[in-house]
Design a protein around this motif. Structure first.
Motif, PDB file in Angstrom:
ATOM      1  N   GLU A   1       0.826  -1.210   0.000  1.00  0.00           N
ATOM      2  CA  GLU A   1       0.000   0.000   0.000  1.00  0.00           C
ATOM      3  C   GLU A   1       0.859   1.259   0.000  1.00  0.00           C
ATOM      4  OE1 GLU A   1      -3.086  -0.025   2.929  1.00  0.00           O
ATOM      5  OE2 GLU A   1      -3.695  -2.070   2.398  1.00  0.00           O
ATOM      6  N   ARG A   2       1.906   1.281   0.808  1.00  0.00           N
ATOM      7  CA  ARG A   2       2.766   2.474   0.877  1.00  0.00           C
ATOM      8  C   ARG A   2       3.531   2.668  -0.424  1.00  0.00           C
ATOM      9  NH1 ARG A   2       5.995   1.636   6.202  1.00  0.00           N
ATOM     10  NH2 ARG A   2       7.250   3.300   5.329  1.00  0.00           N
ATOM     11  N   VAL A   3       4.011   1.583  -1.012  1.00  0.00           N
ATOM     12  CA  VAL A   3       4.754   1.708  -2.270  1.00  0.00           C
ATOM     13  C   VAL A   3       3.820   2.182  -3.388  1.00  0.00           C
ATOM     14  CG1 VAL A   3       6.103   0.468  -4.007  1.00  0.00           C
ATOM     15  CG2 VAL A   3       6.452  -0.031  -1.585  1.00  0.00           C
ATOM     16  N   MET A   4       2.601   1.643  -3.449  1.00  0.00           N
ATOM     17  CA  MET A   4       1.649   2.082  -4.474  1.00  0.00           C
ATOM     18  C   MET A   4       1.314   3.561  -4.300  1.00  0.00           C
ATOM     19  SD  MET A   4      -0.982  -1.009  -5.327  1.00  0.00           S
ATOM     20  CE  MET A   4      -1.172  -1.820  -3.776  1.00  0.00           C
ATOM     21  N   ALA A   5       1.144   3.991  -3.058  1.00  0.00           N
ATOM     22  CA  ALA A   5       0.853   5.407  -2.817  1.00  0.00           C
ATOM     23  C   ALA A   5       2.014   6.278  -3.292  1.00  0.00           C
ATOM     24  CB  ALA A   5       0.591   5.637  -1.328  1.00  0.00           C
ATOM     25  N   TYR A   6       3.236   5.856  -3.018  1.00  0.00           N
ATOM     26  CA  TYR A   6       4.413   6.606  -3.453  1.00  0.00           C
ATOM     27  C   TYR A   6       4.456   6.703  -4.978  1.00  0.00           C
ATOM     28  CZ  TYR A   6       9.254   7.870  -4.347  1.00  0.00           C
ATOM     29  OH  TYR A   6      10.384   8.501  -4.807  1.00  0.00           O
TER      30      TYR A   6
ATOM     31  N   GLU B   1       1.689   9.076  -6.225  1.00  0.00           N
ATOM     32  CA  GLU B   1       1.994  10.469  -5.905  1.00  0.00           C
ATOM     33  C   GLU B   1       3.047  11.045  -6.840  1.00  0.00           C
ATOM     34  OE1 GLU B   1       3.225  10.890  -1.824  1.00  0.00           O
ATOM     35  OE2 GLU B   1       1.347  10.028  -1.079  1.00  0.00           O
ATOM     36  N   ASN B   2       4.047  10.226  -7.165  1.00  0.00           N
ATOM     37  CA  ASN B   2       5.147  10.696  -7.996  1.00  0.00           C
ATOM     38  C   ASN B   2       4.944  10.389  -9.489  1.00  0.00           C
ATOM     39  OD1 ASN B   2       7.240  11.752  -6.013  1.00  0.00           O
ATOM     40  ND2 ASN B   2       6.666   9.789  -5.125  1.00  0.00           N
ATOM     41  N   GLU B   3       3.739   9.897  -9.821  1.00  0.00           N
ATOM     42  CA  GLU B   3       3.367   9.614 -11.213  1.00  0.00           C
ATOM     43  C   GLU B   3       4.443   8.814 -11.941  1.00  0.00           C
ATOM     44  OE1 GLU B   3       2.270  13.319 -13.011  1.00  0.00           O
ATOM     45  OE2 GLU B   3       0.689  13.692 -11.543  1.00  0.00           O
ATOM     46  N   LEU B   4       4.868   7.731 -11.343  1.00  0.00           N
ATOM     47  CA  LEU B   4       5.879   6.857 -11.935  1.00  0.00           C
ATOM     48  C   LEU B   4       5.167   5.772 -12.747  1.00  0.00           C
ATOM     49  CD1 LEU B   4       8.195   6.524  -8.804  1.00  0.00           C
ATOM     50  CD2 LEU B   4       8.539   7.980 -10.800  1.00  0.00           C
ATOM     51  N   ASP B   5       4.889   6.099 -14.004  1.00  0.00           N
ATOM     52  CA  ASP B   5       4.147   5.187 -14.870  1.00  0.00           C
ATOM     53  C   ASP B   5       4.967   3.935 -15.171  1.00  0.00           C
ATOM     54  OD1 ASP B   5       2.103   7.016 -14.979  1.00  0.00           O
ATOM     55  OD2 ASP B   5       2.869   7.995 -16.790  1.00  0.00           O
ATOM     56  N   GLY B   6       4.279   2.822 -15.351  1.00  0.00           N
ATOM     57  CA  GLY B   6       4.927   1.586 -15.747  1.00  0.00           C
ATOM     58  C   GLY B   6       5.415   0.736 -14.591  1.00  0.00           C
ATOM     59  N   LEU B   7       5.225   1.215 -13.354  1.00  0.00           N
ATOM     60  CA  LEU B   7       5.690   0.432 -12.217  1.00  0.00           C
ATOM     61  C   LEU B   7       4.576  -0.384 -11.553  1.00  0.00           C
ATOM     62  CD1 LEU B   7       8.118   2.983 -10.529  1.00  0.00           C
ATOM     63  CD2 LEU B   7       8.659   1.125 -12.111  1.00  0.00           C
ATOM     64  N   MET B   8       3.340  -0.205 -12.016  1.00  0.00           N
ATOM     65  CA  MET B   8       2.223  -0.994 -11.493  1.00  0.00           C
ATOM     66  C   MET B   8       1.471  -1.598 -12.668  1.00  0.00           C
ATOM     67  SD  MET B   8       0.554   0.913  -8.197  1.00  0.00           S
ATOM     68  CE  MET B   8       0.049   2.392  -9.014  1.00  0.00           C
ATOM     69  N   ARG B   9       0.980  -2.811 -12.449  1.00  0.00           N
ATOM     70  CA  ARG B   9       0.174  -3.476 -13.469  1.00  0.00           C
ATOM     71  C   ARG B   9      -1.294  -3.350 -13.105  1.00  0.00           C
ATOM     72  NH1 ARG B   9       3.273  -9.103 -13.393  1.00  0.00           N
ATOM     73  NH2 ARG B   9       2.688  -8.796 -11.254  1.00  0.00           N
ATOM     74  N   VAL B  10      -2.106  -3.208 -14.136  1.00  0.00           N
ATOM     75  CA  VAL B  10      -3.544  -3.228 -13.961  1.00  0.00           C
ATOM     76  C   VAL B  10      -4.043  -4.376 -14.816  1.00  0.00           C
ATOM     77  CG1 VAL B  10      -5.701  -1.981 -14.274  1.00  0.00           C
ATOM     78  CG2 VAL B  10      -3.641  -0.740 -13.599  1.00  0.00           C
ATOM     79  N   LYS B  11      -4.700  -5.321 -14.197  1.00  0.00           N
ATOM     80  CA  LYS B  11      -5.174  -6.497 -14.923  1.00  0.00           C
ATOM     81  C   LYS B  11      -6.561  -6.214 -15.469  1.00  0.00           C
ATOM     82  CE  LYS B  11      -5.956 -11.415 -14.399  1.00  0.00           C
ATOM     83  NZ  LYS B  11      -5.953 -12.547 -13.500  1.00  0.00           N
ATOM     84  N   LYS B  12      -6.725  -6.369 -16.788  1.00  0.00           N
ATOM     85  CA  LYS B  12      -8.019  -6.174 -17.427  1.00  0.00           C
ATOM     86  C   LYS B  12      -8.495  -7.516 -17.954  1.00  0.00           C
ATOM     87  CE  LYS B  12      -7.351  -1.453 -19.061  1.00  0.00           C
ATOM     88  NZ  LYS B  12      -7.411  -0.567 -20.228  1.00  0.00           N
ATOM     89  N   GLU B  13      -9.760  -7.802 -17.727  1.00  0.00           N
ATOM     90  CA  GLU B  13     -10.351  -9.008 -18.287  1.00  0.00           C
ATOM     91  C   GLU B  13     -11.848  -8.782 -18.459  1.00  0.00           C
ATOM     92  OE1 GLU B  13     -11.139 -11.715 -14.324  1.00  0.00           O
ATOM     93  OE2 GLU B  13      -9.294 -12.023 -15.415  1.00  0.00           O
ATOM     94  N   LEU B  14     -12.454  -9.527 -19.355  1.00  0.00           N
ATOM     95  CA  LEU B  14     -13.876  -9.391 -19.614  1.00  0.00           C
ATOM     96  C   LEU B  14     -14.681 -10.001 -18.478  1.00  0.00           C
ATOM     97  CD1 LEU B  14     -14.032 -10.431 -23.384  1.00  0.00           C
ATOM     98  CD2 LEU B  14     -14.103  -8.130 -22.432  1.00  0.00           C
ATOM     99  N   ASP B  15     -15.753  -9.313 -18.098  1.00  0.00           N
ATOM    100  CA  ASP B  15     -16.722  -9.861 -17.152  1.00  0.00           C
ATOM    101  C   ASP B  15     -17.847 -10.444 -18.006  1.00  0.00           C
ATOM    102  OD1 ASP B  15     -18.572 -10.464 -15.230  1.00  0.00           O
ATOM    103  OD2 ASP B  15     -18.523  -8.497 -14.257  1.00  0.00           O
ATOM    104  N   LYS B  16     -17.675 -11.694 -18.410  1.00  0.00           N
ATOM    105  CA  LYS B  16     -18.557 -12.313 -19.401  1.00  0.00           C
ATOM    106  C   LYS B  16     -19.989 -12.468 -18.902  1.00  0.00           C
ATOM    107  CE  LYS B  16     -14.742 -14.461 -21.783  1.00  0.00           C
ATOM    108  NZ  LYS B  16     -14.045 -15.685 -22.143  1.00  0.00           N
ATOM    109  N   ALA B  17     -20.173 -12.708 -17.622  1.00  0.00           N
ATOM    110  CA  ALA B  17     -21.532 -12.838 -17.088  1.00  0.00           C
ATOM    111  C   ALA B  17     -22.277 -11.512 -17.212  1.00  0.00           C
ATOM    112  CB  ALA B  17     -21.488 -13.289 -15.631  1.00  0.00           C
ATOM    113  N   THR B  18     -21.609 -10.401 -16.915  1.00  0.00           N
ATOM    114  CA  THR B  18     -22.230  -9.082 -17.024  1.00  0.00           C
ATOM    115  C   THR B  18     -22.464  -8.719 -18.488  1.00  0.00           C
ATOM    116  OG1 THR B  18     -21.090  -8.448 -14.997  1.00  0.00           O
ATOM    117  CG2 THR B  18     -22.032  -6.675 -16.303  1.00  0.00           C
ATOM    118  N   ILE B  19     -21.538  -9.113 -19.366  1.00  0.00           N
ATOM    119  CA  ILE B  19     -21.699  -8.845 -20.799  1.00  0.00           C
ATOM    120  C   ILE B  19     -22.954  -9.530 -21.319  1.00  0.00           C
ATOM    121  CG2 ILE B  19     -20.724  -9.364 -23.084  1.00  0.00           C
ATOM    122  CD1 ILE B  19     -17.965  -8.793 -21.866  1.00  0.00           C
ATOM    123  N   LYS B  20     -23.196 -10.789 -20.911  1.00  0.00           N
ATOM    124  CA  LYS B  20     -24.391 -11.510 -21.365  1.00  0.00           C
ATOM    125  C   LYS B  20     -25.662 -10.802 -20.921  1.00  0.00           C
ATOM    126  CE  LYS B  20     -22.432 -16.132 -21.594  1.00  0.00           C
ATOM    127  NZ  LYS B  20     -22.420 -17.488 -21.021  1.00  0.00           N
TER     128      LYS B  20
END
Length: 178
Positions: A114-119, A122-141
């Motif tokens: 949590e502290r590292v993510m906040a840092y 705050e410092n807008e260091l792009d590329g140091l965190m991953r965001v996982k994207k996936e389809l929510d197929k039940a909601t899509i249906k």
């Protein structure tokens, strides 16, 4: 397995399988009786096999547990000897035809996520965190509708959703009552 099931299995063994064909409901009933007897035999075989597997696993666990303490003892006295020798000679190596003891120093990173993510945010260091994207197929249906022509469309606009296709599949299942 009861006597009726044994008779059903004997009939299965005597049957000429290539020439038999079901022509009416009596034939289908007869075939289901054979399937039911075979299913009971299969369950009996699986139960016997599982009981033996459980016995063997229990034996293996007892045998391994009995040697676990001895293994830990010999490993600890080898480690102790190795440490003593390394104190006297930092370049000491312990190697025999039956094994060796070695050591390696590594740096272990310890994170407070949590502290590292906040840092990073705050410092807008792009590329140091991953965001996982996936389809929510039940909601899509639920969100989209299937049109009469089989296309998937957005309900408000009627626009066809690219990347979704509908395929009609028929499945046949045979269920035997036990």
């Amino acid at each position: 397995m009861n006597a009726l099931d044994r008779i059903e299995l004997q009939e299965v063994n005597q049957l000429e399988k290539e020439s038999f064909k079901i022509n009416d409901m009596n034939g289908a009933t007869w075939a289901f009786r054979k399937l039911q007897a075979l299913n009971k035999k299969e369950m009996e075989i699986n139960d016997i096999a599982q009981a033996e597997i459980d016995r063997i696993d229990a034996w293996k666990d007892r045998e391994l547990k009995s040697i676990e303490g001895d293994m830990a003892y010999f490993q600890s006295i080898l480690e102790s000897f190795y440490r003593e020798q390394r104190e006297a000679d930092p370049k000491f190596k312990l190697s025999t035809p039956w094994g060796k003891v070695s050591s390696r120093k590594t740096k272990k990173w310890i994170y407070d996520d949590e502290r590292v993510m906040a840092y990073i945010e705050e410092n807008e260091l792009d590329g140091l965190m991953r965001v996982k994207k996936e389809l929510d197929k039940a909601t899509i249906k639920k969100a989209f509708k299937v049109a009469d022509n089989g296309a998937v469309v957005a309900p408000e606009t009627g626009e066809v959703v690219d990347g979704i296709a509908i395929e009609e599949v028929e499945s046949i299942s045979v269920t035997v009552e036990v």
